[in-house]
Design an enzyme around this catalytic site. Structure first.
Site, mmCIF file in Angstrom:
data_model
loop_
_atom_site.group_PDB
_atom_site.id
_atom_site.type_symbol
_atom_site.label_atom_id
_atom_site.label_comp_id
_atom_site.label_asym_id
_atom_site.label_seq_id
_atom_site.Cartn_x
_atom_site.Cartn_y
_atom_site.Cartn_z
ATOM 1 N N HIS A 29 0.811 -1.214 0.000
ATOM 2 C CA HIS A 29 0.000 0.000 0.000
ATOM 3 C C HIS A 29 0.849 1.271 0.000
ATOM 4 O O HIS A 29 0.424 2.306 -0.485
ATOM 5 C CB HIS A 29 -1.035 -0.039 1.127
ATOM 6 C CG HIS A 29 -2.168 -0.947 0.785
ATOM 7 N ND1 HIS A 29 -2.166 -2.277 1.128
ATOM 8 C CD2 HIS A 29 -3.286 -0.744 0.044
ATOM 9 C CE1 HIS A 29 -3.267 -2.837 0.637
ATOM 10 N NE2 HIS A 29 -3.959 -1.934 -0.023
ATOM 11 N N ARG A 42 -10.783 3.765 -1.291
ATOM 12 C CA ARG A 42 -10.256 2.938 -0.195
ATOM 13 C C ARG A 42 -10.580 3.630 1.127
ATOM 14 O O ARG A 42 -9.785 4.395 1.665
ATOM 15 C CB ARG A 42 -8.742 2.767 -0.337
ATOM 16 C CG ARG A 42 -8.313 1.882 -1.505
ATOM 17 C CD ARG A 42 -6.800 1.706 -1.525
ATOM 18 N NE ARG A 42 -6.373 0.567 -2.306
ATOM 19 C CZ ARG A 42 -5.937 0.628 -3.575
ATOM 20 N NH1 ARG A 42 -5.874 1.773 -4.186
ATOM 21 N NH2 ARG A 42 -5.563 -0.462 -4.201
ATOM 22 N N GLU A 82 -10.919 -11.303 -4.490
ATOM 23 C CA GLU A 82 -9.505 -11.136 -4.127
ATOM 24 C C GLU A 82 -8.888 -12.436 -3.621
ATOM 25 O O GLU A 82 -7.682 -12.523 -3.424
ATOM 26 C CB GLU A 82 -9.362 -10.097 -3.011
ATOM 27 C CG GLU A 82 -10.021 -8.777 -3.323
ATOM 28 C CD GLU A 82 -9.639 -7.703 -2.341
ATOM 29 O OE1 GLU A 82 -8.678 -6.992 -2.607
ATOM 30 O OE2 GLU A 82 -10.314 -7.581 -1.302
ATOM 31 N N ASN A 118 -4.454 -7.215 -6.969
ATOM 32 C CA ASN A 118 -3.287 -7.153 -6.072
ATOM 33 C C ASN A 118 -3.339 -8.293 -5.064
ATOM 34 O O ASN A 118 -2.354 -8.995 -4.830
ATOM 35 C CB ASN A 118 -3.250 -5.828 -5.300
ATOM 36 C CG ASN A 118 -3.278 -4.635 -6.219
ATOM 37 O OD1 ASN A 118 -2.914 -4.745 -7.379
ATOM 38 N ND2 ASN A 118 -3.740 -3.504 -5.705
ATOM 39 N N ASP A 119 -4.501 -8.454 -4.463
ATOM 40 C CA ASP A 119 -4.638 -9.539 -3.489
ATOM 41 C C ASP A 119 -4.855 -10.886 -4.168
ATOM 42 O O ASP A 119 -4.383 -11.903 -3.672
ATOM 43 C CB ASP A 119 -5.789 -9.240 -2.518
ATOM 44 C CG ASP A 119 -5.329 -8.316 -1.412
ATOM 45 O OD1 ASP A 119 -4.218 -8.535 -0.883
ATOM 46 O OD2 ASP A 119 -6.054 -7.357 -1.087
ATOM 47 N N ARG A 128 2.611 -9.607 -0.768
ATOM 48 C CA ARG A 128 2.809 -8.497 -1.695
ATOM 49 C C ARG A 128 3.680 -7.386 -1.140
ATOM 50 O O ARG A 128 4.102 -6.487 -1.862
ATOM 51 C CB ARG A 128 1.447 -7.928 -2.143
ATOM 52 C CG ARG A 128 0.615 -7.382 -1.008
ATOM 53 C CD ARG A 128 -0.833 -7.145 -1.431
ATOM 54 N NE ARG A 128 -1.087 -5.768 -1.798
ATOM 55 C CZ ARG A 128 -2.295 -5.233 -1.910
ATOM 56 N NH1 ARG A 128 -3.381 -5.974 -1.698
ATOM 57 N NH2 ARG A 128 -2.457 -3.993 -2.240
ATOM 58 N N CYS A 153 -9.940 -3.580 -10.284
ATOM 59 C CA CYS A 153 -9.498 -2.365 -9.588
ATOM 60 C C CYS A 153 -8.103 -2.515 -8.987
ATOM 61 O O CYS A 153 -7.637 -1.636 -8.286
ATOM 62 C CB CYS A 153 -10.511 -1.957 -8.516
ATOM 63 S SG CYS A 153 -10.689 -3.182 -7.226
HETATM 64 C C1 PEP Z 1 -6.579 -5.320 -4.676
HETATM 65 O O1 PEP Z 1 -6.307 -6.133 -3.807
HETATM 66 O O2 PEP Z 1 -6.342 -5.498 -5.892
HETATM 67 C C2 PEP Z 1 -7.209 -4.041 -4.312
HETATM 68 C C3 PEP Z 1 -7.608 -3.199 -5.231
HETATM 69 O O3 PEP Z 1 -7.292 -3.744 -2.972
HETATM 70 P P1 PEP Z 1 -6.032 -3.244 -2.114
HETATM 71 O O4 PEP Z 1 -4.893 -2.994 -3.074
HETATM 72 O O5 PEP Z 1 -6.425 -2.023 -1.401
HETATM 73 O O6 PEP Z 1 -5.792 -4.403 -1.218
HETATM 74 MG MG MG Z 2 -7.164 -5.867 -1.843
#
Ligand code: PEP
Ligand code: MG
Length: 609
Positions: free
Chosen positions: A204, A311, A451, A474-475, A485, A522
């Protein structure tokens, strides 16, 4: 090291070139606020520093006075050391200079000077003197504690005044690690670039750096040890390279690149109001990922046609343990909705935990501190379900904000039907509470983030209960490949091109479309031009990304013929190397010029747009 240029390699997380003086932020044992103070408040801030010095000196006096009469003489002598340090110009005078010259608040000035002095101690030959570093750290820690107990610095509100820093050279921030919450407080600050020792590409911290659109390199291992306060450094956010004390020739080359990328940006900005439609007439929605309501006008300005991911957890950070109540949340969501002027705003319920902790506020939060794998622990919807009154407070605020414009509510990290049912019950409960309280609220679409592989593999369950899904790549990548990550040690294994990941994304898009449900991506893949064609070919029509990426992705969209790309997807997914297959197959369709950054930068693409 003076006069000798060094290169440090890390992970490129935010593009572009930054050149500036290093500001080292020490990782102190106690939390240090880093704020630029208004120039008119400098004398007051220096006075705060010296008032803290007097308090700490009195504490040491008292310690010495209370020593038992038979205490060894060495002990009393030891207590003289802090006294000497407190009178030392190298600590107090130099810290005051950081305040006067750089406009740091007193806490930051002290920790910056501690960093400088600690290095001198480290380099000492004499073991006895080297060990005096511990005394110095203890004194500074007491000073910091005293400052935190006393009157806080009179700092401008976030976003005000921080641009007025009087120095004439750009500053870049170097730290061992920066928490996402701290990153947020730097969001409107003067820093032109970031370097951290730790972190992964989709941590993040990296995500917030990207949202600020300034060059950043994370996972640069020893950077905060090798770089010193005030070193001249170049951050190459494209290559993941940090150059310390560059030669004049290298500096000039990077200045040239800086000018080139500014030109490229202004060219891309011309696409702002062009609708994102493919060559075969498919309309594509490019929407924004934001962290605060203040980001919404930026998203609009960048040409986003809505917010695809707000977020909301960032509203809960930097608050010293005081959570926003329903009114404050309602106000923040309403501001985002109003700023988007009738365009849809997708707000994700709080995704706290893993690399976004809230400092020791609730028992469950404290438990989280103690677990070994926070990414697999009590985070996101799991946390919300364990804090029902907090969760319903947020849901009420969201439902009320829907009176002011189209709001979609999205739930992070769901993995099974039980959680879905519990979540929907809380939404119903929140609605009933609003009816009872006589507060107006609006209709919202409800969505689930995909996710966790379990969610992707049981998608029909999610499609039955939700209006839309949003794939959080991402997750999804983190959990599919079992790669933390945020961990730079395994960042080479974090691979969005892995066929298992691509297969889950493709299956989710296809099933959602067949069920007549909305589907978006996203995660960071949506804003990465390397994946635009493949995602379009898979049938994706809604991409949510940092506002800064909208123009670059739009440029790609405008050149794609989805009818010609879609039939190639099975071949890409079945290949041993989907990345290479994509480049080869799609480039052939686009007449050999479609793949790679050169195509992206081509001015003719803009002219034809
Ligand atoms: C993701 O996991 O792709 C996502 C958009 O949420 P975050 O990056 O805030 O975990
Ligand atoms: Mg996420």
């Amino acid at each position: 090291m003076v006069g000798m240029s060094i290169q440090i390699f890390g992970l490129p997380v935010s593009r572009g070139v930054a050149i500036g003086r290093a500001v080292l932020v020490a990782s102190s044992r106690i939390d240090v606020p880093h704020v630029f103070i208004d120039p008119t408040l400098i004398d007051g801030e220096v006075a705060r520093l010296f008032a803290a010095r007097d308090v700490v000196a009195a504490e040491f006096d008292a310690l010495k006075r209370d020593l038992p009469a038979d205490a060894p003489a060495e002990l009393a002598a030891l207590l003289d050391v802090p006294h000497m340090l407190l009178q030392d110009e190298a600590l107090m005078g130099a810290s005051a200079d950081w305040i006067r010259q750089r406009h740091y608040n007193a806490e930051w000035a002290l920790s910056a000077q501690l960093e400088v002095l600690a290095r001198h101690f480290d380099e000492m030959e004499d073991a006895y003197l080297r060990e005096r570093k511990a005394d110095l750290e203890q004194v500074v820690e007491r000073l910091l504690r005293s400052l935190s107990r006393g009157v806080p610095s009179a700092v401008p509100a976030p976003g005000e005044g921080v641009h007025d820093f009087g120095g004439d050279e750009p500053l870049v921030l170097v730290a061992s690690d920066i928490a996402p919450a701290d990153m947020l407080s730097f969001k409107r600050s003067v820093f032109k670039g970031f370097v951290t020792d730790v972190g992964g590409k989709t941590s993040h911290t990296a995500i917030v750096a990207r949202s600020m659109d300034i060059p950043a390199v994370v996972g640069a291992r020893q950077a905060s040890n090798l770089i010193r306060q005030d070193d001249c450094i170049i951050i190459d956010g494209d290559a993941g390279l940090v150059i310390v004390d560059p030669s004049p020739i290298v500096l000039e080359e990077y200045r040239f690149r800086q000018r080139q990328s500014e030109l490229e940006r202004s060219r891309l900005a011309r696409l702002r109001h062009t609708p994102a439609v493919t060559l075969d007439g498919e309309r594509v929605e490019l929407v924004a990922n934001i962290e605060m309501p203040e980001d919404a006008p930026v998203a609009l300005e960048a040409g986003a046609v809505g917010v695809g991911l707000f977020r909301s957890e960032f509203l809960f950070m930097n608050r010293g343990g005081h959570l926003p109540d329903e009114e404050e949340q309602y106000d923040a969501y309403r501001r985002a909705v109003e700023a988007m002027k009738g365009l849809p705003v997708t707000i994700r319920t709080i995704d706290i935990g893993a690399d976004k902790p809230l400092e020791g506020m609730t028992p469950s939060e404290l438990r989280q501190e103690s677990v070994l794998n926070p990414a697999l622990g009590l985070r996101a919807i799991r946390w919300s379900l364990s804090e029902p009154s907090m969760f319903r407070r947020q849901l009420r605020a969201l439902l009320r904000a829907a009176v002011h414009g189209p709001v979609k509510v999205m739930i992070p990290m769901l993995s099974n039907l039980r959680e879905i049912r519990q979540t929907l019950e809380h939404v119903d409960h929140a609605r009933r509470q609003l009816v009872e309280a006589g507060k107006p609220f609006g209709e919202v679409e409800l969505g689930a983030m995909i996710e966790v592989p379990a969610a992707a593999l049981t998608l029909p369950v999610f499609l039955r209960h939700f209006d839309f899904i949003s794939i959080g790549t991402n997750d999804l990548i983190q959990y599919t490949l079992a790669i933390d990550r945020t961990d730079e040690e395994v960042s080479h294994l974090y691979d969005p091109w892995n066929p298992a990941v691509l297969g889950l994304i493709q299956a989710s898009i296809t099933q959602a479309r067949a069920a007549g449900r909305g589907v978006s991506v996203c995660g960071e893949m949506a804003g990465d031009p390397a994946f635009t064609e493949l995602l379009l070919a898979m049938g994706l029509r809604t991409f949510s990304m940092h506002p800064t990426q909208v123009a670059a992705i739009k440029q790609r969209v405008l050149r794609v013929d989805t009818r010609r790309l879609a039939p190639l997807v099975p071949e890409v997914l079945a290949s041993d190397d989907p990345e290479a297959a994509c480049a080869e197959l799609f480039a052939a369709v686009h007449g050999g010029g479609a793949a790679g950054g050169a195509w992206m930068a081509s001015p003719s693409a803009l002219q034809s747009a």
